[in-house]
Scaffold this motif. Structure first.
Motif, PDB file in Angstrom:
ATOM      1  N   GLN A  44       0.834  -1.200   0.000  1.00  0.00           N
ATOM      2  CA  GLN A  44       0.000   0.000   0.000  1.00  0.00           C
ATOM      3  C   GLN A  44       0.871   1.253   0.000  1.00  0.00           C
ATOM      4  N   ASN A  48       1.172   4.083  -2.992  1.00  0.00           N
ATOM      5  CA  ASN A  48       0.870   5.465  -2.655  1.00  0.00           C
ATOM      6  C   ASN A  48       2.056   6.392  -2.918  1.00  0.00           C
ATOM      7  N   THR A  70      -9.284  -2.643  -3.790  1.00  0.00           N
ATOM      8  CA  THR A  70     -10.396  -1.709  -3.577  1.00  0.00           C
ATOM      9  C   THR A  70      -9.867  -0.294  -3.385  1.00  0.00           C
ATOM     10  N   LEU A  71      -8.830  -0.142  -2.559  1.00  0.00           N
ATOM     11  CA  LEU A  71      -8.212   1.176  -2.367  1.00  0.00           C
ATOM     12  C   LEU A  71      -7.696   1.729  -3.689  1.00  0.00           C
ATOM     13  N   ARG A  73      -8.600   0.878  -6.872  1.00  0.00           N
ATOM     14  CA  ARG A  73      -9.667   1.156  -7.841  1.00  0.00           C
ATOM     15  C   ARG A  73     -10.519   2.352  -7.433  1.00  0.00           C
ATOM     16  N   GLN A  74     -10.589   2.654  -6.151  1.00  0.00           N
ATOM     17  CA  GLN A  74     -11.344   3.820  -5.691  1.00  0.00           C
ATOM     18  C   GLN A  74     -10.538   5.115  -5.807  1.00  0.00           C
ATOM     19  N   GLY A  75      -9.297   5.009  -6.294  1.00  0.00           N
ATOM     20  CA  GLY A  75      -8.474   6.188  -6.491  1.00  0.00           C
ATOM     21  C   GLY A  75      -7.900   6.762  -5.209  1.00  0.00           C
ATOM     22  N   GLN A  76      -7.758   5.947  -4.174  1.00  0.00           N
ATOM     23  CA  GLN A  76      -7.261   6.421  -2.887  1.00  0.00           C
ATOM     24  C   GLN A  76      -5.738   6.347  -2.771  1.00  0.00           C
ATOM     25  N   LEU A  77      -5.070   5.926  -3.834  1.00  0.00           N
ATOM     26  CA  LEU A  77      -3.611   5.814  -3.826  1.00  0.00           C
ATOM     27  C   LEU A  77      -3.037   6.670  -4.949  1.00  0.00           C
ATOM     28  N   HIS A  78      -1.757   6.968  -4.886  1.00  0.00           N
ATOM     29  CA  HIS A  78      -1.091   7.803  -5.895  1.00  0.00           C
ATOM     30  C   HIS A  78      -1.037   7.107  -7.259  1.00  0.00           C
ATOM     31  N   ALA A  81      -5.798   4.505 -10.802  1.00  0.00           N
ATOM     32  CA  ALA A  81      -6.777   3.487 -10.411  1.00  0.00           C
ATOM     33  C   ALA A  81      -6.996   2.418 -11.468  1.00  0.00           C
TER      34      ALA A  81
END
Length: 145
Positions: A44, A48, A70-71, A73-78, A81
């Protein structure tokens, strides 16, 4: 003329032996730049901290693999997605495959797999940096069973 940029890939696999072998071959053949880890929190952090072009993901722990995806694909990482994901999937894990498909995974390698299978799949995903002729010749040859 500059050489084409090689894909930046992350391999998340608990087996250090498999990770090291894949990364060593990829570096020697100059196919991709690999980052690697066997730990989910580190995966993770890497997703990121860097903009990866692809992900090779063990599904030995399907719930953690799905949580990480999930993180992503939801665009929560650098990392973007929509990057391609290659899932390393035990042949008996049909439930995991359905969950991964729901998260946009389209490429699977059933374990156990041959190392060359990873590079053939990478060649399909990034045709601008195809596998060297030695890999292509071996992959086109009939494999003894």
């Amino acid at each position: 003329m500059t050489a084409p940029r090689r894909p930046q890939l992350l391999m998340v696999e608990p087996s250090a032996m498999i990770r090291n072998l894949v990364v060593q071959v990829a570096r020697e053949l100059r196919l991709a730049e690999f980052h690697q880890t066997g730990l989910w929190p580190t995966a993770q952090q890497l997703l990121n901290a860097h903009r990866m072009d692809g992900l090779i993901l063990s599904t030995d722990d399907a719930s953690r693999a799905c949580a990480l995806l999930t993180l992503l694909r939801q665009g929560q990482l650098h990392t973007p997605a929509d990057i391609p994901v290659i899932a390393l999937l035990p042949a008996t894990a049909q439930g995991a495959r359905q969950a991964l498909e729901a998260l946009g995974v389209e490429h699977y390698l059933h374990t156990p797999f041959r190392i060359r299978d990873i590079f053939e799949t990478l060649g399909c995903l990034w045709p601008s940096s195809p596998a060297p002729p030695a890999i292509k010749q071996r992959s086109n040859a009939a494999t003894p069973r």
